[in-house]
Design a protein around this motif. Structure first.
Motif, PDB file in Angstrom:
ATOM      1  N   LEU A 560       0.895  -1.160   0.034  1.00 24.19           N
ATOM      2  CA  LEU A 560       0.124   0.026  -0.142  1.00 24.19           C
ATOM      3  C   LEU A 560       0.785   1.243  -0.033  1.00 24.19           C
ATOM      4  O   LEU A 560       1.767   1.408   0.961  1.00 24.19           O
ATOM      5  CB  LEU A 560      -0.873  -0.132   1.166  1.00 24.19           C
ATOM      6  N   TYR A 561       1.104   2.040  -1.020  1.00 25.46           N
ATOM      7  CA  TYR A 561       1.789   3.352  -1.359  1.00 25.46           C
ATOM      8  C   TYR A 561       1.121   4.447  -0.981  1.00 25.46           C
ATOM      9  O   TYR A 561      -0.064   4.691  -1.713  1.00 25.46           O
ATOM     10  CB  TYR A 561       2.528   3.073  -2.585  1.00 25.46           C
ATOM     11  N   ASP A 562       1.592   5.236  -0.195  1.00 23.90           N
ATOM     12  CA  ASP A 562       1.158   6.779   0.043  1.00 23.90           C
ATOM     13  C   ASP A 562       1.992   7.561  -0.649  1.00 23.90           C
ATOM     14  O   ASP A 562       3.050   7.993  -0.379  1.00 23.90           O
ATOM     15  CB  ASP A 562       1.071   7.004   1.493  1.00 23.90           C
ATOM     16  N   PRO A 563       1.425   8.226  -1.807  1.00 22.10           N
ATOM     17  CA  PRO A 563       2.252   9.088  -2.724  1.00 22.10           C
ATOM     18  C   PRO A 563       2.595  10.153  -1.879  1.00 22.10           C
ATOM     19  O   PRO A 563       3.532  10.868  -2.480  1.00 22.10           O
ATOM     20  CB  PRO A 563       1.457   9.175  -3.931  1.00 22.10           C
ATOM     21  N   VAL A 564       1.722  10.837  -1.250  1.00 21.43           N
ATOM     22  CA  VAL A 564       2.069  12.160  -0.447  1.00 21.43           C
ATOM     23  C   VAL A 564       3.129  11.803   0.429  1.00 21.43           C
ATOM     24  O   VAL A 564       4.094  13.001   0.524  1.00 21.43           O
ATOM     25  CB  VAL A 564       0.744  12.463   0.343  1.00 21.43           C
ATOM     26  N   GLN A 565       3.162  10.893   1.437  1.00 20.55           N
ATOM     27  CA  GLN A 565       4.365  10.556   2.395  1.00 20.55           C
ATOM     28  C   GLN A 565       5.219   9.957   1.664  1.00 20.55           C
ATOM     29  O   GLN A 565       6.258   9.958   2.456  1.00 20.55           O
ATOM     30  CB  GLN A 565       3.589   9.792   3.682  1.00 20.55           C
ATOM     31  N   ASP A 566       5.120   9.342   0.435  1.00 20.01           N
ATOM     32  CA  ASP A 566       6.320   8.618  -0.175  1.00 20.01           C
ATOM     33  C   ASP A 566       6.597   7.319   0.697  1.00 20.01           C
ATOM     34  O   ASP A 566       7.610   7.066   1.137  1.00 20.01           O
ATOM     35  CB  ASP A 566       7.432   9.260  -0.614  1.00 20.01           C
ATOM     36  N   GLU A 567       5.485   6.737   1.273  1.00 16.85           N
ATOM     37  CA  GLU A 567       5.648   5.658   2.232  1.00 16.85           C
ATOM     38  C   GLU A 567       5.099   4.198   1.850  1.00 16.85           C
ATOM     39  O   GLU A 567       3.891   4.386   1.192  1.00 16.85           O
ATOM     40  CB  GLU A 567       5.346   5.929   3.658  1.00 16.85           C
ATOM     41  N   PHE A 568       5.518   3.274   1.812  1.00 14.45           N
ATOM     42  CA  PHE A 568       4.939   1.901   1.734  1.00 14.45           C
ATOM     43  C   PHE A 568       4.482   1.364   3.123  1.00 14.45           C
ATOM     44  O   PHE A 568       5.133   1.100   3.940  1.00 14.45           O
ATOM     45  CB  PHE A 568       5.984   1.014   0.998  1.00 14.45           C
ATOM     46  N   VAL A 569       3.372   0.586   3.006  1.00 18.74           N
ATOM     47  CA  VAL A 569       2.942  -0.046   4.245  1.00 18.74           C
ATOM     48  C   VAL A 569       2.802  -1.486   3.670  1.00 18.74           C
ATOM     49  O   VAL A 569       2.058  -1.657   2.641  1.00 18.74           O
ATOM     50  CB  VAL A 569       1.752   0.443   4.763  1.00 18.74           C
ATOM     51  N   GLN A 570       3.230  -2.754   4.106  1.00 22.10           N
ATOM     52  CA  GLN A 570       2.860  -4.155   3.610  1.00 22.10           C
ATOM     53  C   GLN A 570       1.656  -4.823   4.441  1.00 22.10           C
ATOM     54  O   GLN A 570       1.721  -4.445   5.763  1.00 22.10           O
ATOM     55  CB  GLN A 570       4.035  -4.980   4.013  1.00 22.10           C
TER      56      GLN A 570
END
Length: 669
Positions: A560-570
């Motif tokens: 799950l990618y958050d483009p605003v925070q540039d973070e990935f969550v598995q």
């Protein structure tokens, strides 16, 4: 050229060329056999000689140790007797005027500094006459004694002798390396220790010397192995010092054409050398680690067998070195004999080949027409099969090669027909499996959905599906991605079973966990005997509330990618693969995805794809591709990711099925 002449040439070739080849190969084999016999003989001789030499050198080291133990006992016994003399006052200095018991000044060089203690030395000298070279003691007050007394010389500098320095401060016998004896000029071992009175007062240093020739001469019969045998004693230099890595020759003795050569000590530092620097370094490593061994490497420009064993409780090693050619002389004679006989056989064989060639020419002319006809039958049969006539057969005439070829052809045609049927069946299975996958992605308000599945075989075990039978809410997308163990037809059949079970169960009421529990029970029954299993991630995406509910059954975590925070969550969670445990209980996981978030579900065929260097595509490369393609539609993102995997593989064959689902949040806040 007419086929008759081609056949004639072929028959001549078939008859003469194999004969020439067989003759050449047999001669080469005989020469190789001679070489192999010689090599095996050399190897066997080298191995036996090495083993014998190693046993001999280790025996000599042990014998030397035993004799050194005897000398140590002589030294200990003498020390005990000297201590008793000191206790009874027999070693006290004679009276001198008013000074009472006095001794000559240490710096004085007068004969009265010699003290005879024959009562201590003589018994041991008589008992071990063949072993003990001399015995000596240097007292703290400057007096000294030596036995036999004919060695009595100017010992005013005795304090500077190596054995005196070696024995200071040690109560236990301590051995020197072989050295040239200043009393006799012979190469000797010296064992020494400090002397103390009963009151623990330092009395001096005593020593016993033995000639190296005495302890080793009678035990060495190795000159019978080779007239060029060399043996010596050497020790590795201390690590970290200026000569670290070098091996110093301490004493040496060579048979070199003589049966009786005395041991000698080099006049200047002499280092062990060999053209095989790597072998010499390995030998030095063995010495530093107290390992005995055998090595084959050059010595004085000749390949030689080196055998070495450590002298117990000493830093020195005893070496035997014998030229390998002296050991393998018999094997080389065998090789020369075989080569001579092979030469004679070659000349005879060439005459035989000439006669056989003439006979073969006559036979080829007679059999050319028959062979041509039989080959024509085979050609006709091949053309019929190429045209699709699988009923074609050819007559089998004779039991020669062409007859066998005809038989093989007649057996091949039905097998080829079966292979074509199987291929056609696999193509039908592939088409059926492709129809089991969703034709198009569902349309959900606020979501952009795309998916693809690429199989490594005609059929595969990867699976993805979208469901609209479980949820009546148009804002909910239900998706499943699975991976059956293995690939091919068996995996495809199990995939179809899981798809049917999951679709059938989702028509009924119940939670996600309950549905997956029931499907797992059904799958476990089918896989009980095969050992197969299915990993699965089952998720529901609610576009209106931006929530994700999922169950992970041993599958690759989703991204799950958050483009605003540039973070990935598995998307992780507990749960084992379907089919392993029929009583497994699954648990739903819940998460909220951000605005513009991208959900990527896939199989391990993506992250575990390998390139030619053996590297895996991995999670980080997948995250980078998602990050760089986030502005494209979901369908284009699927294409970009699969292209990136193929480019990474660089032409390597696809080892596993590859399945990918991309879900983008496109709802306007």
């Amino acid at each position: 050229m007419r086929i008759l002449w081609k056949t004639l040439i072929l028959l001549l070739g078939i008859s003469l060329v194999p004969l020439l080849l067989v003759t050449g190969v047999s001669h080469r084999a005989m020469r190789a056999m001679g070489t192999d016999l010689a090599e095996q003989g050399r190897g066997s001789l080298l191995e036996r000689t090495s083993t014998a030499l190693q046993r001999m050198v280790e025996d000599h080291a042990r014998v030397l140790r035993l004799e050194m133990d005897v000398l140590a006992l002589v030294l200990q016994s003498g020390a005990k007797d000297i201590r008793e003399l000191a206790r009874t006052g027999e070693l006290a200095c004679p009276p001198s005027g008013d000074r009472g018991a006095a001794c000559p000044a240490p710096e004085a060089m007068r004969p009265e500094r010699f003290v005879s203690i024959e009562s201590v030395f003589a018994p041991m000298q008589r008992k071990y006459a063949s072993l003990v070279h001399w015995q000596a003691v240097l007292f703290e007050d400057g007096r000294y004694s030596v036995f036999p007394e004919h060695f009595r010389v100017d010992l005013g500098q005795m304090r500077n002798l190596p054995w005196v320095r070696l024995g200071l401060g040690t109560r236990e016998p301590k051995w020197s390396d072989p050295h040239r004896d200043p009393l006799t000029g012979n190469v000797v071992f010296t064992v020494t220790r400090s002397l103390y009175s009963h009151e623990e007062q330092f009395l001096g240093v005593s020593a016993v010397s033995v000639s190296v020739d005495t302890v080793l001469k009678e035990n060495i019969h190795t000159h019978m192995l080779s007239p060029n045998l060399v043996f010596f004693m050497a020790a590795p230099e201390a690590e970290g010092g200026p000569d670290d890595g070098l091996i110093k020759i301490i004493a040496q003795r060579s048979t070199a054409g003589h049966k009786d050569v005395r041991w000698s000590v080099p006049d200047k530092p002499l280092w062990l050398a060999s053209k095989d620097e790597a072998g010499l370094a390995a030998l030095a490593s063995d010495l530093r680690q107290d390992r005995n061994g055998v090595r084959l490497m050059p010595f004085d420009a000749r390949l030689s067998v080196w055998v070495y064993a450590r002298i117990p409780e000493m830093r020195s090693y005893l070496f035997f070195v014998i030229p390998a050619s002296d050991v393998t002389r018999e094997a080389e004679a065998v090789e020369a004999y075989v080569r001579d006989r092979v030469g004679q056989q070659e000349r005879f064989s060439m005459a035989v080949v000439a006669v056989v060639g003439l006979l073969a020419l006559a036979a080829a002319l007679a059999g050319a027409r028959t062979i041509t006809r039989r080959i024509g039958n085979l050609v006709s049969g091949v053309r019929r099969v190429a045209a699709g006539d699988f009923e074609a057969r050819v007559p089998v005439e004779g039991r020669d090669e062409i007859g066998e070829l005809s038989t093989t052809f007649n057996r091949m045609v039905p097998a080829l027909q079966d292979s074509v049927r199987i291929r056609q069946g696999l193509m039908v299975a592939q088409e059926v499996q492709q129809h089991l996958l969703p034709v198009r992605a569902p349309v959900i308000a606020g979501l952009d959905v795309a998916a693809a599945s690429l199989y490594s075989d005609e059929t595969g075990g990867d699976y993805y599906d979208f469901f609209d039978v479980c949820c009546r809410d148009p804002n909910i997308l239900t998706v499943a991605v699975g991976d059956v163990s293995g690939h091919g037809l068996q995996a495809a059949l199990l995939m179809a079973t899981v798809r049917a079970a999951l679709r059938g169960r989702l028509t009924q009421s119940g939670s996600m966990a309950e549905a997956l529990r029931d499907v797992n029970r059904l799958v476990a029954v089918d896989t009980r005997e095969t050992g197969q299993f299915v990993t699965l991630i089952y998720a529901q995406v609610h576009s209106a509330t931006r929530t994700i509910r999922w169950i992970r059954a041993g599958h690759e975590p989703g991204f799950l990618y958050d483009p605003v925070q540039d973070e990935f969550v598995q998307l992780r969670g507990p749960g084992v693969a379907l089919g392993l445990d029929g009583d497994m209980v699954f648990k739903e996981q819940v998460a909220t995805y951000p605005e513009g978030g991208i959900l990527v579900l896939g199989t391990d065929g993506i992250t575990e794809a390998h390139n030619a260097a053996g590297e895996m595509f991995g999670r980080h490369r997948l995250e980078n591709v998602i990050r760089t393609s986030l502005h494209f539609p979901a369908k284009r993102m699927v294409e970009i990711i699969t292209e990136a995997v193929r480019e990474f593989q660089g032409g390597m064959p696809q080892e596993d099925d590859l399945t990918l689902v991309v879900i983008k949040d496109v709802r306007v806040a």
